[in-house]
Design a protein around this motif. Structure first.
Motif, PDB file in Angstrom:
ATOM      1  N   LEU A  63      40.150  39.350  49.989  1.00  0.00           N
ATOM      2  CA  LEU A  63      39.377  38.672  49.024  1.00  0.00           C
ATOM      3  C   LEU A  63      38.983  39.683  47.796  1.00  0.00           C
ATOM      4  O   LEU A  63      38.080  40.098  47.482  1.00  0.00           O
ATOM      5  CB  LEU A  63      37.650  38.760  49.757  1.00  0.00           C
ATOM      6  CG  LEU A  63      37.740  37.995  51.071  1.00  0.00           C
ATOM      7  CD1 LEU A  63      36.365  37.982  51.773  1.00  0.00           C
ATOM      8  CD2 LEU A  63      37.951  36.600  50.927  1.00  0.00           C
ATOM      9  N   SER A  64      40.252  39.770  47.162  1.00  0.00           N
ATOM     10  CA  SER A  64      40.324  40.912  45.889  1.00  0.00           C
ATOM     11  C   SER A  64      40.832  40.086  44.919  1.00  0.00           C
ATOM     12  O   SER A  64      42.039  39.359  45.371  1.00  0.00           O
ATOM     13  CB  SER A  64      40.760  42.152  46.270  1.00  0.00           C
ATOM     14  OG  SER A  64      39.794  42.649  47.073  1.00  0.00           O
ATOM     15  N   GLU A  65      40.798  40.245  43.619  1.00  0.00           N
ATOM     16  CA  GLU A  65      41.612  39.369  42.629  1.00  0.00           C
ATOM     17  C   GLU A  65      43.211  39.605  42.504  1.00  0.00           C
ATOM     18  O   GLU A  65      43.920  38.799  42.210  1.00  0.00           O
ATOM     19  CB  GLU A  65      40.783  39.667  41.429  1.00  0.00           C
ATOM     20  CG  GLU A  65      39.679  39.038  41.079  1.00  0.00           C
ATOM     21  CD  GLU A  65      39.015  39.158  39.613  1.00  0.00           C
ATOM     22  OE1 GLU A  65      39.335  40.065  39.099  1.00  0.00           O
ATOM     23  OE2 GLU A  65      38.119  38.219  39.437  1.00  0.00           O
ATOM     24  N   ARG A  66      43.531  40.990  42.836  1.00  0.00           N
ATOM     25  CA  ARG A  66      44.834  41.239  42.632  1.00  0.00           C
ATOM     26  C   ARG A  66      45.352  41.913  43.865  1.00  0.00           C
ATOM     27  O   ARG A  66      46.088  42.833  43.964  1.00  0.00           O
ATOM     28  CB  ARG A  66      45.145  42.397  41.406  1.00  0.00           C
ATOM     29  CG  ARG A  66      44.800  41.788  40.057  1.00  0.00           C
ATOM     30  CD  ARG A  66      45.061  42.762  38.939  1.00  0.00           C
ATOM     31  NE  ARG A  66      44.104  42.764  37.896  1.00  0.00           N
ATOM     32  CZ  ARG A  66      43.081  43.494  37.894  1.00  0.00           C
ATOM     33  NH1 ARG A  66      42.850  44.346  38.972  1.00  0.00           N
ATOM     34  NH2 ARG A  66      42.270  43.298  36.903  1.00  0.00           N
ATOM     35  N   ILE A  67      45.439  41.090  45.011  1.00  0.00           N
ATOM     36  CA  ILE A  67      45.808  41.543  46.168  1.00  0.00           C
ATOM     37  C   ILE A  67      47.328  41.256  46.424  1.00  0.00           C
ATOM     38  O   ILE A  67      48.050  42.103  46.767  1.00  0.00           O
ATOM     39  CB  ILE A  67      44.966  40.932  47.471  1.00  0.00           C
ATOM     40  CG1 ILE A  67      45.385  41.745  48.766  1.00  0.00           C
ATOM     41  CG2 ILE A  67      45.371  39.408  47.502  1.00  0.00           C
ATOM     42  CD1 ILE A  67      44.751  43.028  49.080  1.00  0.00           C
TER      43      ILE A  67
ATOM     44  N   TRP B 118      43.220  35.164  45.442  1.00  0.00           N
ATOM     45  CA  TRP B 118      41.947  34.675  45.522  1.00  0.00           C
ATOM     46  C   TRP B 118      41.009  34.676  44.541  1.00  0.00           C
ATOM     47  O   TRP B 118      41.252  35.505  43.521  1.00  0.00           O
ATOM     48  CB  TRP B 118      41.220  35.995  46.489  1.00  0.00           C
ATOM     49  CG  TRP B 118      39.828  35.518  47.132  1.00  0.00           C
ATOM     50  CD1 TRP B 118      39.521  34.344  47.816  1.00  0.00           C
ATOM     51  CD2 TRP B 118      38.609  36.172  46.735  1.00  0.00           C
ATOM     52  NE1 TRP B 118      38.043  34.536  48.124  1.00  0.00           N
ATOM     53  CE2 TRP B 118      37.505  35.414  47.312  1.00  0.00           C
ATOM     54  CE3 TRP B 118      38.143  37.252  46.049  1.00  0.00           C
ATOM     55  CZ2 TRP B 118      36.297  35.771  47.302  1.00  0.00           C
ATOM     56  CZ3 TRP B 118      36.998  37.630  46.011  1.00  0.00           C
ATOM     57  CH2 TRP B 118      35.580  36.873  46.470  1.00  0.00           C
ATOM     58  N   ASP B 119      40.189  33.591  44.197  1.00  0.00           N
ATOM     59  CA  ASP B 119      39.612  33.155  43.048  1.00  0.00           C
ATOM     60  C   ASP B 119      38.316  33.960  42.642  1.00  0.00           C
ATOM     61  O   ASP B 119      37.536  33.632  41.697  1.00  0.00           O
ATOM     62  CB  ASP B 119      39.615  31.800  42.643  1.00  0.00           C
ATOM     63  CG  ASP B 119      38.682  31.038  43.632  1.00  0.00           C
ATOM     64  OD1 ASP B 119      38.256  31.623  44.345  1.00  0.00           O
ATOM     65  OD2 ASP B 119      39.115  29.705  43.691  1.00  0.00           O
ATOM     66  N   GLY B 120      37.845  34.719  43.753  1.00  0.00           N
ATOM     67  CA  GLY B 120      36.541  35.295  43.507  1.00  0.00           C
ATOM     68  C   GLY B 120      35.448  34.479  44.008  1.00  0.00           C
ATOM     69  O   GLY B 120      34.124  34.978  43.732  1.00  0.00           O
ATOM     70  N   LYS B 121      35.698  33.216  44.654  1.00  0.00           N
ATOM     71  CA  LYS B 121      34.524  32.413  44.816  1.00  0.00           C
ATOM     72  C   LYS B 121      34.266  32.374  46.242  1.00  0.00           C
ATOM     73  O   LYS B 121      33.650  33.421  46.743  1.00  0.00           O
ATOM     74  CB  LYS B 121      34.826  31.046  44.547  1.00  0.00           C
ATOM     75  CG  LYS B 121      35.253  31.031  42.951  1.00  0.00           C
ATOM     76  CD  LYS B 121      35.450  29.472  42.574  1.00  0.00           C
ATOM     77  CE  LYS B 121      35.601  29.471  41.106  1.00  0.00           C
ATOM     78  NZ  LYS B 121      36.033  28.174  40.192  1.00  0.00           N
TER      79      LYS B 121
ATOM     80  N   PRO C 250      34.669  33.098  50.306  1.00  0.00           N
ATOM     81  CA  PRO C 250      35.254  33.956  51.318  1.00  0.00           C
ATOM     82  C   PRO C 250      36.115  33.436  52.188  1.00  0.00           C
ATOM     83  O   PRO C 250      36.724  33.876  53.335  1.00  0.00           O
ATOM     84  CB  PRO C 250      34.258  34.824  52.087  1.00  0.00           C
ATOM     85  CG  PRO C 250      32.851  34.052  51.669  1.00  0.00           C
ATOM     86  CD  PRO C 250      32.919  33.153  50.565  1.00  0.00           C
ATOM     87  N   LYS C 251      36.111  31.934  52.252  1.00  0.00           N
ATOM     88  CA  LYS C 251      36.759  31.153  53.389  1.00  0.00           C
ATOM     89  C   LYS C 251      38.123  30.711  52.785  1.00  0.00           C
ATOM     90  O   LYS C 251      38.733  30.281  53.335  1.00  0.00           O
ATOM     91  CB  LYS C 251      36.047  29.861  53.673  1.00  0.00           C
ATOM     92  CG  LYS C 251      34.667  30.081  54.444  1.00  0.00           C
ATOM     93  CD  LYS C 251      34.013  28.827  54.918  1.00  0.00           C
ATOM     94  CE  LYS C 251      32.562  29.373  55.463  1.00  0.00           C
ATOM     95  NZ  LYS C 251      32.040  28.128  55.798  1.00  0.00           N
ATOM     96  N   VAL C 252      38.232  30.888  51.599  1.00  0.00           N
ATOM     97  CA  VAL C 252      39.369  30.028  50.605  1.00  0.00           C
ATOM     98  C   VAL C 252      40.316  30.877  49.845  1.00  0.00           C
ATOM     99  O   VAL C 252      39.483  31.782  49.200  1.00  0.00           O
ATOM    100  CB  VAL C 252      38.743  28.819  49.845  1.00  0.00           C
ATOM    101  CG1 VAL C 252      39.854  28.364  48.891  1.00  0.00           C
ATOM    102  CG2 VAL C 252      37.838  27.730  50.611  1.00  0.00           C
ATOM    103  N   GLY C 253      41.328  30.722  50.021  1.00  0.00           N
ATOM    104  CA  GLY C 253      42.427  31.530  49.136  1.00  0.00           C
ATOM    105  C   GLY C 253      43.451  30.606  48.609  1.00  0.00           C
ATOM    106  O   GLY C 253      43.325  29.125  48.661  1.00  0.00           O
ATOM    107  N   SER C 254      44.504  31.150  47.888  1.00  0.00           N
ATOM    108  CA  SER C 254      45.446  30.200  47.596  1.00  0.00           C
ATOM    109  C   SER C 254      46.830  30.788  47.278  1.00  0.00           C
ATOM    110  O   SER C 254      46.950  31.942  47.298  1.00  0.00           O
ATOM    111  CB  SER C 254      44.944  29.836  45.919  1.00  0.00           C
ATOM    112  OG  SER C 254      45.213  30.853  45.180  1.00  0.00           O
ATOM    113  N   VAL C 255      47.755  29.978  47.219  1.00  0.00           N
ATOM    114  CA  VAL C 255      49.033  30.593  47.190  1.00  0.00           C
ATOM    115  C   VAL C 255      49.752  30.261  45.845  1.00  0.00           C
ATOM    116  O   VAL C 255      49.880  28.773  45.631  1.00  0.00           O
ATOM    117  CB  VAL C 255      50.020  30.238  48.552  1.00  0.00           C
ATOM    118  CG1 VAL C 255      51.306  30.515  48.428  1.00  0.00           C
ATOM    119  CG2 VAL C 255      49.368  30.423  49.739  1.00  0.00           C
ATOM    120  N   ALA C 256      50.367  31.064  45.115  1.00  0.00           N
ATOM    121  CA  ALA C 256      50.957  30.818  43.980  1.00  0.00           C
ATOM    122  C   ALA C 256      52.294  31.072  43.993  1.00  0.00           C
ATOM    123  O   ALA C 256      52.986  31.634  44.835  1.00  0.00           O
ATOM    124  CB  ALA C 256      50.395  31.759  42.776  1.00  0.00           C
TER     125      ALA C 256
END
Length: 190
Positions: free
Chosen positions: A75-79, A96-99, A101-107
């Motif tokens: 849960l960090s911006e630059r993980i 992670w977009d900083g919103k 704690p249940k949701v992340g994303s894959v770029a």
């Protein structure tokens, strides 16, 4: 040591040691979140090692003192953990977009591929910090990135970081060998 488990992973020819720890302090509502764990230098913990739970990945060791370690959470911006979606066979980076704690994303996943909803997202293992194939989460929706040929793949994390108490620090016993070999190649390309 009763808190150490060594697993010989012959499939990937790596050897990982897991050091059990308790989270004694944590945050999950900032742009960059950290966990404090109750093991440190005296137990051999080093900066840059991965941290996992029974349900998925947790983060990376950020700093270490004699008895404690600070874990930079996913849960960090630059993980930027290297992950993959096995159903489509392509790698990406965990963000992670900083919103929530249940949701992340894959770029980094090309938008010419169809990714089935609820596809597993797992660690790729290329950096040597985490073993390959550890659960990260599951895909629940995708959006096209405007002006680019990539999906913004949204995932539900496999771990509820708000309730997390027990973790394991991952020590790849062959990490130094891997990094030394990769440094040789990087040094030659200059």
């Amino acid at each position: 040591d009763r808190n150490t488990v060594i697993i010989e992973d012959t499939t990937y020819i790596q050897k990982f040691e897991y050091l059990a720890a308790d989270i004694i302090n944590s945050s999950f509502n900032r742009a960059n979140n950290y966990f404090t764990i109750n093991i440190g230098e005296l137990q051999g913990v080093k900066v840059g090692w991965g941290v996992v739970s029974d349900h998925g990945i947790v983060g990376v060791i950020h700093s270490v003192s004699k008895h404690y370690a600070l874990v930079k959470s996913v849960l960090s911006e630059r993980i930027n953990v290297d992950v993959e979606i096995p159903s489509v066979g392509l790698p990406g980076l965990l963000k992670w977009d900083g919103k929530s704690p249940k949701v992340g994303s894959v770029a980094g996943i090309s938008n010419d591929l169809d990714i089935p909803k609820w596809s597993k997202v797992v660690t790729k293992g290329g950096s040597g910090i985490f073993p390959k194939g550890l659960l990260v989460g599951k895909v629940y929706e995708m959006f096209e990135v405007e002006g680019q040929a990539f999906w913004d793949v949204r995932i539900y994390y496999s771990e509820d970081y708000r309730k997390l108490q027990k973790v394991y620090v991952v020590h790849n016993l062959l990490l130094e060998e891997q990094r030394n070999l990769e440094a040789e190649v990087n040094g030659q390309s200059r």
